[in-house]
Scaffold this motif. Sequence first.
Motif, mmCIF file in Angstrom:
data_model
loop_
_atom_site.group_PDB
_atom_site.id
_atom_site.type_symbol
_atom_site.label_atom_id
_atom_site.label_comp_id
_atom_site.label_asym_id
_atom_site.label_seq_id
_atom_site.Cartn_x
_atom_site.Cartn_y
_atom_site.Cartn_z
ATOM 1 N N PRO A 95 0.832 -1.213 0.000
ATOM 2 C CA PRO A 95 0.000 0.000 0.000
ATOM 3 C C PRO A 95 0.863 1.257 0.000
ATOM 4 C CG PRO A 95 -0.849 -1.587 1.589
ATOM 5 C CD PRO A 95 0.482 -2.118 1.100
ATOM 6 N N ASP A 96 0.433 2.254 -0.781
ATOM 7 C CA ASP A 96 1.177 3.501 -0.933
ATOM 8 C C ASP A 96 0.177 4.647 -1.047
ATOM 9 O OD1 ASP A 96 2.613 5.710 -1.902
ATOM 10 O OD2 ASP A 96 3.896 4.493 -3.192
ATOM 11 N N GLN B 179 -1.725 6.445 -4.216
ATOM 12 C CA GLN B 179 -3.187 6.413 -4.295
ATOM 13 C C GLN B 179 -3.736 7.804 -4.625
ATOM 14 O OE1 GLN B 179 -5.173 4.791 -0.835
ATOM 15 N NE2 GLN B 179 -7.164 5.540 -1.489
ATOM 16 N N LEU B 180 -3.255 8.815 -3.924
ATOM 17 C CA LEU B 180 -3.709 10.185 -4.161
ATOM 18 C C LEU B 180 -3.363 10.633 -5.580
ATOM 19 C CD1 LEU B 180 -5.082 12.628 -2.954
ATOM 20 C CD2 LEU B 180 -2.868 13.361 -2.060
ATOM 21 N N ARG C 35 -1.771 -1.416 -7.430
ATOM 22 C CA ARG C 35 -0.490 -0.852 -6.986
ATOM 23 C C ARG C 35 -0.611 0.011 -5.739
ATOM 24 N NH1 ARG C 35 1.341 2.402 -11.407
ATOM 25 N NH2 ARG C 35 3.076 2.940 -10.065
ATOM 26 N N ALA C 36 -1.571 0.944 -5.707
ATOM 27 C CA ALA C 36 -1.645 1.902 -4.596
ATOM 28 C C ALA C 36 -2.237 1.281 -3.332
ATOM 29 C CB ALA C 36 -2.451 3.133 -5.004
ATOM 30 N N GLY D 263 -10.118 2.885 0.340
ATOM 31 C CA GLY D 263 -9.462 3.242 -0.917
ATOM 32 C C GLY D 263 -10.136 2.588 -2.104
ATOM 33 N N LEU D 264 -10.484 1.321 -1.973
ATOM 34 C CA LEU D 264 -11.175 0.613 -3.050
ATOM 35 C C LEU D 264 -12.494 1.307 -3.369
ATOM 36 C CD1 LEU D 264 -11.403 -2.648 -4.405
ATOM 37 C CD2 LEU D 264 -13.477 -2.202 -3.133
ATOM 38 N N ARG D 265 -13.232 1.723 -2.346
ATOM 39 C CA ARG D 265 -14.503 2.416 -2.592
ATOM 40 C C ARG D 265 -14.265 3.714 -3.366
ATOM 41 N NH1 ARG D 265 -16.270 1.133 3.094
ATOM 42 N NH2 ARG D 265 -15.729 3.300 3.427
ATOM 43 N N HIS D 266 -13.191 4.444 -3.035
ATOM 44 C CA HIS D 266 -12.886 5.678 -3.777
ATOM 45 C C HIS D 266 -12.578 5.380 -5.246
ATOM 46 C CE1 HIS D 266 -12.075 7.662 0.222
ATOM 47 N NE2 HIS D 266 -12.877 8.503 -0.381
ATOM 48 N N PHE D 267 -11.751 4.373 -5.486
ATOM 49 C CA PHE D 267 -11.435 4.013 -6.872
ATOM 50 C C PHE D 267 -12.694 3.584 -7.620
ATOM 51 C CE2 PHE D 267 -6.915 3.518 -5.498
ATOM 52 C CZ PHE D 267 -6.350 4.338 -6.454
ATOM 53 N N CYS D 268 -13.563 2.822 -6.960
ATOM 54 C CA CYS D 268 -14.779 2.339 -7.623
ATOM 55 C C CYS D 268 -15.780 3.472 -7.877
ATOM 56 C CB CYS D 268 -15.397 1.192 -6.833
ATOM 57 S SG CYS D 268 -14.357 -0.293 -6.925
#
Length: 180
Positions: free
Chosen positions: A12-13, A17-18, A47-48, A162-167
């Motif tokens: 995780p990074d 991610q940002l 990756r993130a 984070g997954l929810r943000h990407f989705c």
Amino acid sequence: DSSGPEAAQPLPDSALQLRILRELSSMLQERVGLNAVLGTVLEGIYRALGMDRVAFAVVVPPGDGLRAKYVLGDPEDRLAGCFLGSERRSAGNIFAEVLASGRTVWVSRNSSGPAISSDIRACLGTDACFVAPLVAGERQVGLIYADRADSGRALDEESFSGLRHFCEQANLGVAIFGQR
């Protein structure tokens, strides 16, 4: 020594991610295309968020089953086959349940949410994963799947968030580009 089993797994990074979420916002504003957005979303989750395997599976008629369209982190290509035959109406199927509910879920052995049937668990090789629906209005387009099955690292709240943000970005892309 970086040749151990975890060497190939991204960690995780949050800075990455940002950066990727900002890139996605720009891509959506510039309307670069849904495939590019989905590819970037999967790359970001992989990756993130430090996932071992990530997949986008698309709903396909007849019978509204699922077919893996993009998969990352699965060199033996086992994951793609786990979506085949996932009829939307089949009872006890985690993928069908996520599509029907329209909710992103964190599946784990101890969770009170939907469970993975024994045949899907055997195919995936895990009972700990994230599954998120992609929708266009009322129409189910597909889903995003992520896990850390190969490394055995635990899933966590930060990664789920984070997954929810990407989705959310993926769903914006689906809405903007009007999935055919």
